[in-house]
Write a protein that holds these residues in place. Structure first.
Motif, PDB file in Angstrom:
ATOM      1  N   GLU A   8       0.841  -1.208   0.000  1.00 53.08           N
ATOM      2  CA  GLU A   8       0.000   0.000   0.000  1.00 53.08           C
ATOM      3  C   GLU A   8       0.875   1.256   0.000  1.00 53.08           C
ATOM      4  OE1 GLU A   8      -2.795   1.831   3.352  1.00 53.08           O
ATOM      5  OE2 GLU A   8      -3.392  -0.202   2.790  1.00 53.08           O
ATOM      6  N   LEU A   9       1.880   1.265   0.885  1.00 53.15           N
ATOM      7  CA  LEU A   9       2.785   2.413   0.975  1.00 53.15           C
ATOM      8  C   LEU A   9       3.606   2.575  -0.295  1.00 53.15           C
ATOM      9  CD1 LEU A   9       4.170   2.185   4.614  1.00 53.15           C
ATOM     10  CD2 LEU A   9       3.196   4.231   3.565  1.00 53.15           C
ATOM     11  N   PHE A  10       4.120   1.458  -0.825  1.00 54.99           N
ATOM     12  CA  PHE A  10       4.917   1.528  -2.048  1.00 54.99           C
ATOM     13  C   PHE A  10       4.124   2.184  -3.171  1.00 54.99           C
ATOM     14  CE2 PHE A  10       5.729  -0.295  -6.251  1.00 54.99           C
ATOM     15  CZ  PHE A  10       7.005   0.201  -6.485  1.00 54.99           C
ATOM     16  N   HIS A  11       2.862   1.765  -3.328  1.00 55.02           N
ATOM     17  CA  HIS A  11       2.032   2.335  -4.404  1.00 55.02           C
ATOM     18  C   HIS A  11       1.829   3.843  -4.200  1.00 55.02           C
ATOM     19  CE1 HIS A  11       1.310  -1.308  -6.581  1.00 55.02           C
ATOM     20  NE2 HIS A  11       0.833  -1.938  -5.505  1.00 55.02           N
ATOM     21  N   LYS A  12       1.676   4.272  -2.952  1.00 52.96           N
ATOM     22  CA  LYS A  12       1.521   5.707  -2.666  1.00 52.96           C
ATOM     23  C   LYS A  12       2.808   6.464  -3.021  1.00 52.96           C
ATOM     24  CE  LYS A  12      -1.821   5.351   1.176  1.00 52.96           C
ATOM     25  NZ  LYS A  12      -2.884   6.218   0.671  1.00 52.96           N
ATOM     26  N   PHE A  13       3.952   5.939  -2.581  1.00 58.90           N
ATOM     27  CA  PHE A  13       5.233   6.585  -2.882  1.00 58.90           C
ATOM     28  C   PHE A  13       5.468   6.631  -4.391  1.00 58.90           C
ATOM     29  CE2 PHE A  13       6.868   4.908   1.447  1.00 58.90           C
ATOM     30  CZ  PHE A  13       6.480   6.071   2.094  1.00 58.90           C
ATOM     31  N   ASP A  14       5.192   5.507  -5.051  1.00 57.45           N
ATOM     32  CA  ASP A  14       5.471   5.381  -6.483  1.00 57.45           C
ATOM     33  C   ASP A  14       4.573   6.289  -7.315  1.00 57.45           C
ATOM     34  OD1 ASP A  14       6.672   4.088  -8.807  1.00 57.45           O
ATOM     35  OD2 ASP A  14       4.748   3.066  -9.061  1.00 57.45           O
ATOM     36  N   GLU A  15       3.284   6.225  -7.043  1.00 54.93           N
ATOM     37  CA  GLU A  15       2.315   7.012  -7.822  1.00 54.93           C
ATOM     38  C   GLU A  15       2.596   8.516  -7.710  1.00 54.93           C
ATOM     39  OE1 GLU A  15      -2.490   7.725  -7.699  1.00 54.93           O
ATOM     40  OE2 GLU A  15      -1.748   5.737  -7.107  1.00 54.93           O
ATOM     41  N   THR A  16       2.853   8.982  -6.496  1.00 52.30           N
ATOM     42  CA  THR A  16       3.084  10.417  -6.297  1.00 52.30           C
ATOM     43  C   THR A  16       4.445  10.841  -6.842  1.00 52.30           C
ATOM     44  OG1 THR A  16       3.869   9.936  -4.052  1.00 52.30           O
ATOM     45  CG2 THR A  16       1.572  10.609  -4.277  1.00 52.30           C
ATOM     46  N   ALA A  17       5.449   9.944  -6.746  1.00 56.25           N
ATOM     47  CA  ALA A  17       6.777  10.265  -7.299  1.00 56.25           C
ATOM     48  C   ALA A  17       6.702  10.405  -8.819  1.00 56.25           C
ATOM     49  CB  ALA A  17       7.784   9.193  -6.913  1.00 56.25           C
ATOM     50  N   LEU A  18       5.920   9.541  -9.468  1.00 55.80           N
ATOM     51  CA  LEU A  18       5.787   9.614 -10.935  1.00 55.80           C
ATOM     52  C   LEU A  18       5.163  10.941 -11.370  1.00 55.80           C
ATOM     53  CD1 LEU A  18       4.673   5.939 -11.678  1.00 55.80           C
ATOM     54  CD2 LEU A  18       6.808   7.029 -12.425  1.00 55.80           C
ATOM     55  N   ILE A  19       4.165  11.392 -10.608  1.00 53.32           N
ATOM     56  CA  ILE A  19       3.540  12.687 -10.931  1.00 53.32           C
ATOM     57  C   ILE A  19       4.564  13.809 -10.770  1.00 53.32           C
ATOM     58  CG2 ILE A  19       1.777  14.364 -10.225  1.00 53.32           C
ATOM     59  CD1 ILE A  19       0.054  11.917  -9.318  1.00 53.32           C
ATOM     60  N   LEU A  20       5.298  13.790  -9.673  1.00 52.44           N
ATOM     61  CA  LEU A  20       6.294  14.844  -9.423  1.00 52.44           C
ATOM     62  C   LEU A  20       7.453  14.775 -10.410  1.00 52.44           C
ATOM     63  CD1 LEU A  20       6.463  14.934  -5.511  1.00 52.44           C
ATOM     64  CD2 LEU A  20       5.690  16.771  -7.017  1.00 52.44           C
ATOM     65  N   GLN A  21       7.817  13.567 -10.834  1.00 57.02           N
ATOM     66  CA  GLN A  21       8.895  13.420 -11.812  1.00 57.02           C
ATOM     67  C   GLN A  21       8.557  14.172 -13.095  1.00 57.02           C
ATOM     68  OE1 GLN A  21       9.643   9.350 -13.036  1.00 57.02           O
ATOM     69  NE2 GLN A  21      11.560   9.876 -14.055  1.00 57.02           N
ATOM     70  N   GLU A  22       7.293  14.032 -13.515  1.00 59.72           N
ATOM     71  CA  GLU A  22       6.849  14.722 -14.732  1.00 59.72           C
ATOM     72  C   GLU A  22       6.729  16.227 -14.492  1.00 59.72           C
ATOM     73  OE1 GLU A  22       3.007  14.499 -17.671  1.00 59.72           O
ATOM     74  OE2 GLU A  22       3.778  12.628 -16.826  1.00 59.72           O
ATOM     75  N   GLU A  23       6.160  16.614 -13.367  1.00 63.98           N
ATOM     76  CA  GLU A  23       5.938  18.033 -13.063  1.00 63.98           C
ATOM     77  C   GLU A  23       7.254  18.802 -12.895  1.00 63.98           C
ATOM     78  OE1 GLU A  23       3.215  20.102 -12.515  1.00 63.98           O
ATOM     79  OE2 GLU A  23       1.913  18.587 -13.391  1.00 63.98           O
ATOM     80  N   LEU A  24       8.228  18.163 -12.241  1.00 63.38           N
ATOM     81  CA  LEU A  24       9.484  18.854 -11.916  1.00 63.38           C
ATOM     82  C   LEU A  24      10.583  18.562 -12.929  1.00 63.38           C
ATOM     83  CD1 LEU A  24       9.506  18.100  -8.058  1.00 63.38           C
ATOM     84  CD2 LEU A  24       8.624  20.145  -9.207  1.00 63.38           C
ATOM     85  N   ALA A  25      10.282  17.687 -13.911  1.00 62.19           N
ATOM     86  CA  ALA A  25      11.271  17.310 -14.935  1.00 62.19           C
ATOM     87  C   ALA A  25      12.588  16.870 -14.286  1.00 62.19           C
ATOM     88  CB  ALA A  25      11.508  18.463 -15.911  1.00 62.19           C
ATOM     89  N   CYS A  26      12.464  15.906 -13.371  1.00 58.43           N
ATOM     90  CA  CYS A  26      13.649  15.416 -12.647  1.00 58.43           C
ATOM     91  C   CYS A  26      13.680  13.900 -12.702  1.00 58.43           C
ATOM     92  CB  CYS A  26      13.630  15.912 -11.199  1.00 58.43           C
ATOM     93  SG  CYS A  26      12.217  15.298 -10.229  1.00 58.43           S
TER      94      CYS A  26
END
Length: 328
Positions: A8-26
């Motif tokens: 459950e935690l992994f999916h939360k970390f992963d899903e939100t990191a993917l959004i931020l990766q695209e938003e912050l271009a990092c």
């Protein structure tokens, strides 16, 4: 679907990191450090995130509760997300200490510091902090002041986020660990030694273990730096390559260790943990010399079996217990 807390935690970390990766271009790892910080604060702290993504992320952060999960569940889930990021962007210094090794180091530290409730501990090659956090989580009956140092900004950011999420009070320093450290000597040093050559020959020349010619071994310098930053009588736990004492600089290292420490023991880790025999490692246990502290009559020398082999593991644990009764 019924997820385990770690899933459950992994999916939360992963899903939100993917959004931020695209938003912050990092990179994914940088985004993971950012989302870890957001989970801790309960909101989006990055100003450059679009309004739509901000709403999607905020829902995840507001629903998150540190109290719902154990420290170990958080550590393991965050570790899984880090491993995913490392597969995408493999670098030689981005290696994580296996859980089983961290747990066994924790066990050894607990045995050697049995009578100490308050301890200070330094990891001069903290990386993502996984080894530090494993120890802190498994020695929760002790009050440990911890310090981590690493030159890699991404890794130290992940360490910082991981410490916040697990509510560990750790001071992190983003610097070359072989430069002067402004940290008081600790009771314990622990390190999964970074193996290789240190490129700064000018700085290396300040160390007794500097090579006579060419670049010095960074892992030798890390050992010397750790011994310098441990109190007299303090313990050091190093995860070392099995060939540490077979290199061309081994005699100098041997002489230095004999002069500054008492070798308490060596635990060879199971070969099954590693991709090849050449990559195999051991745990070296040292105690810094101090007036009144004597070396053990016999060092603790153990070959760990596969931890899945319960009978063999129990036999080794009994051997370790017997050694402590005799020597300590």
């Amino acid at each position: 679907m019924n997820f385990t807390p770690i899933e459950e935690l992994f999916h939360k970390f992963d899903e939100t990191a993917l959004i931020l990766q695209e938003e912050l271009a990092c990179t994914y790892l940088d985004a993971l450090g950012e989302t870890g910080e957001n989970f801790f604060h309960g909101n989006v702290v990055q100003e450059e995130v679009s309004e739509l993504s901000r709403k999607r992320l905020s829902r995840q952060y507001h629903e998150f509760s540190l109290e719902k999960y154990s420290k170990e569940d958080i550590r393991k889930a965050f570790q899984l997300a880090i491993l995913k990021g490392m597969k995408e962007n493999i670098q030689p210094n981005h290696q994580m200490t296996p859980d089983a090794v961290g747990m066994f180091v924790s066990y050894l530290i607990g045995k050697f510091t049995n009578n100490n409730y308050e301890l200070s501990m330094i990891d001069p090659a903290a990386g993502t902090g996984n080894l530090l956090f494993t120890i802190l989580n498994h020695l929760s009956d002790k009050r440990i002041s911890a310090y981590g140092v690493d030159i890699d900004e991404t890794l130290i950011r992940l360490s910082y986020s991981g410490a916040n999420l697990q509510e560990h009070s750790v001071q992190f320093f983003n610097q070359d660990s072989l430069e002067p450290l402004f940290i008081d000597p600790a009771d314990i040093a622990v390190s999964d030694l970074p193996v290789g050559y240190y490129p700064n020959d000018v700085r290396a020349a300040d160390y007794e273990l500097a090579a006579d010619e060419g670049h010095s071994f960074s892992h030798h310098l890390f050992i010397e730096q750790s011994i310098t930053h441990v109190k007299p009588g303090g313990y050091l736990f190093f995860i070392i390559p099995n060939g540490l004492f077979l290199s061309e600089e081994a005699s100098k290292l041997n002489d230095y260790l004999k002069k500054t420490t008492h070798i308490q023991g060596m635990v060879q880790l199971p070969l099954s943990m590693f991709k090849s025999e050449a990559a195999a490692k051991s745990i070296l246990i040292l105690q810094k010399t101090k007036e009144g502290v004597t070396p053990p009559k016999n060092a603790l020398l153990v070959d760990l079996p596969k931890l899945s082999d319960r009978r063999a593991t129990e036999s080794v644990m009994n051997k370790i217990d017997a050694w402590f009764k005799e020597e300590k």
